[in-house]
Design an enzyme around this catalytic site. Sequence first.
Site, short mmCIF file in Angstrom:
data_model
loop_
_atom_site.label_atom_id
_atom_site.label_comp_id
_atom_site.label_asym_id
_atom_site.label_seq_id
_atom_site.Cartn_x
_atom_site.Cartn_y
_atom_site.Cartn_z
N VAL A 195 0.80 -1.16 0.12
CA VAL A 195 -0.14 0.00 -0.10
C VAL A 195 0.82 1.23 -0.02
O VAL A 195 0.56 2.10 -0.65
CB VAL A 195 -0.75 -0.05 1.23
CG1 VAL A 195 -1.72 1.34 1.58
CG2 VAL A 195 -2.13 -0.91 0.94
N GLU A 196 1.98 1.08 0.65
CA GLU A 196 2.80 2.49 0.70
C GLU A 196 3.59 2.76 -0.26
O GLU A 196 3.70 3.81 -0.78
CB GLU A 196 3.81 2.14 1.88
CG GLU A 196 3.18 2.29 3.51
CD GLU A 196 2.78 3.72 3.59
OE1 GLU A 196 3.35 4.76 2.97
OE2 GLU A 196 1.74 3.75 4.49
N THR A 197 4.15 1.93 -0.98
CA THR A 197 5.28 2.17 -2.07
C THR A 197 5.26 1.13 -3.31
O THR A 197 5.86 1.27 -4.33
CB THR A 197 6.46 2.16 -1.64
OG1 THR A 197 6.93 1.00 -1.09
CG2 THR A 197 6.74 3.36 -0.78
#
Length: 413
Positions: A195-197
């Site tokens: 989700v982050e990167t």
Amino acid sequence: MNEFKTCPKSHHRKPCLGLASMRLALLLSALTAWAAAPTPVNAQTAPSAAPKQAKRPSAPSAQPAKAKPQQRKKSATPKKQATRPVRVAAVTGIALASTAQTQAWVQDAAQRLQLDPLWVQNTLAQAQRLPSVERLVLPPSSPTAKNWAAYRARFIEPIRIQAGVRFWQNHRSALERAEREYGVPASVIVGIIGVETLYGQNTGNFRILDALATLAFHFPSAHPRAAARQAFFQSELEQFLLLTSRSGADPLGIRGSYAGAMGLPQFMPSSWAKFAVDFDSDGRIDLFGSPNDAIGSVANYFKAFGWQSGMPTHYSVTLTPGQTNMDSLLAPDILPTFSVASFVGQGAALSGAALQHKGPLALIELLNGPDAPSYVAGTENFYAITRYNWSSYYAMAVIDLAEALAREMQNKP
């Protein structure tokens, strides 16, 4: 939230491409020494992608792997740094004005952090004020209705799931060890990094020094929490200068999100200092170029914020109009507050394992635009995920991606 977050949103690293990338990799290979003691951070926490209730935004474009700061002992005291030249880098922005406020901040921060004031001053003189960052931190002028189904679709989709399966397969050993040592499921760790990167594909292309200096000294007054947020970013700027000074890294060469989050897990500088770990045992912490360090650091972060091994993140719940006390159940927001008995007593029906749950619960509401909202009963582990990003939408996206990845992995050899 987080939040040296290979190259920098969270929010992960690509191989070097071309001469410029090679130079950057060589530059950051100087990052050598120090990790920090695990004590809870402001669960920032670094900003990230989500209908934001808080944290770690993602910015475009990944960068080449960078070397890591070496680990230092918890009791170590930072030494004063000898004055060293600051590299001038080409950046689009406005020179950060030297004002009485910035000069006073330099002297105060340098004294408290035991840094050379001239080095701090010269470094800050190279920072750029970025109007784009000032705009990005403001709430939208015309907010759109939150829509969980639309938000979920951004993360639970084939490209991210396929990339997550590859990441899990490539780093299975580190994920299994992190789960044993910290009690955090591999699926949740992979879900966070996804989700982050997107596993390093989108780690941010803002110079961290510029982003933090902009928000530390020019945080937009139109923001409803301007004073508190500006103080937060001044603290993060201090932590960033301390990290780069101790490691010898060039503060002008590190990139990440517009809010200052770095690396695969998009850690803010304070989270890097407090929660990042040398999980590959090579003597240095690298959240840019070492997936193993990112894996261990995410797991350590959750453990510090109360993750309980074996506890579900949420349960299904059935609400009956006219029989459920919605005002009472939604009043604590995402903070687990109700025992199972009191939760059910407010008209929220649980079944199966949920009825045997020992800890507190929260009613999590996920709006679906014009359609009926979705609801789940969140546990303390659901709340732990929101310490990474203060958003129930973000937490549910991480959980759903984790579950999708776990299902895919069951079908893999």
